[in-house]
Write an enzyme that holds these catalytic residues in place. Sequence first.
Site: not given
Length: 308
Positions: A167, A216, A298
Amino acid sequence: MSDLPKTRGKLTPDRPLCDLTWLRVGGPADWLFQPADGDDLAQFLGQLSRDIAVFPMGVGSNLIVRDGGLRAVVIRLGRGFNSIEIEGTRVTAGAAALDAHVARKAADAGLDLTFLRTIPGAIGGAVRMNAGCYGHYTADHFVSAEAVTREGKRVTLTAQDLNFQYRQSDLPVGWVITHATFDAPKGAPEELHARMVAQLAKRDETQPTKERSAGSTFRNPAGFSSTGRADDVHDLKAWKVIDEAGLRGARRGGAQMSEKHPNFLINAGGATAADLEGLGEEVRKRVFQNSGIELHWEIMRVGETAPN
């Protein structure tokens, strides 16, 4: 900030950003710049005072802009940056091309980038965040990217330059990705399209796709995404530790952790950026108290809080 360079694109002062993010929150940017093409972008950045901050913004699918807005020139790429070209097994897409559109066009050509189909956002953000799902990541197929530096220079970036991790990547602050090239394995078009239909059905079954969310909220503590397979373990998934802390459906103002998927932060109606970020921080605190696990955002959060 009145002495900005001349441009063939569109420059809008004091532009509210709330309608440009999926969560529908956020104060104004000092300026919103929508360049006409790569040359326009490079010339603008080359002439822009180094004292002025630059923030490249995609389609706002993974972003909270705080209520006080951004003291910066926000750069948002549009039609001049959404081309998709296929040659052999190589797919080159403009940074503004939607991930889902790239997946579909690749499948039409018998190339497998199906993992992109369910990822919200555009290619620039996918590269910047090493987006992925079902055990596949942007880095797995990445060949190179074209970018414009904060000084207005055009550069080619390799995977080594970007140093992809879960990520995240090492894209320098203020650099704007304009195109990216991927190498894709071959597959039968009908099978690839069928797989994407199944992926969408699974996503709609497990995620609040009809709600205002940013995907998310927190990275999985294990450091990788769900594989989507039946043998996937759930011990170190963000949704699991949030659920175990009793936070499924938790609310603050108009913000809520989804009842359907507790790692999805949603604007349930009238939420401010402060509601959303505040609820997220409360979740992080209570998960740590409950399990000793520290969740990491995130969703990107940028800008200033609103003055009291």
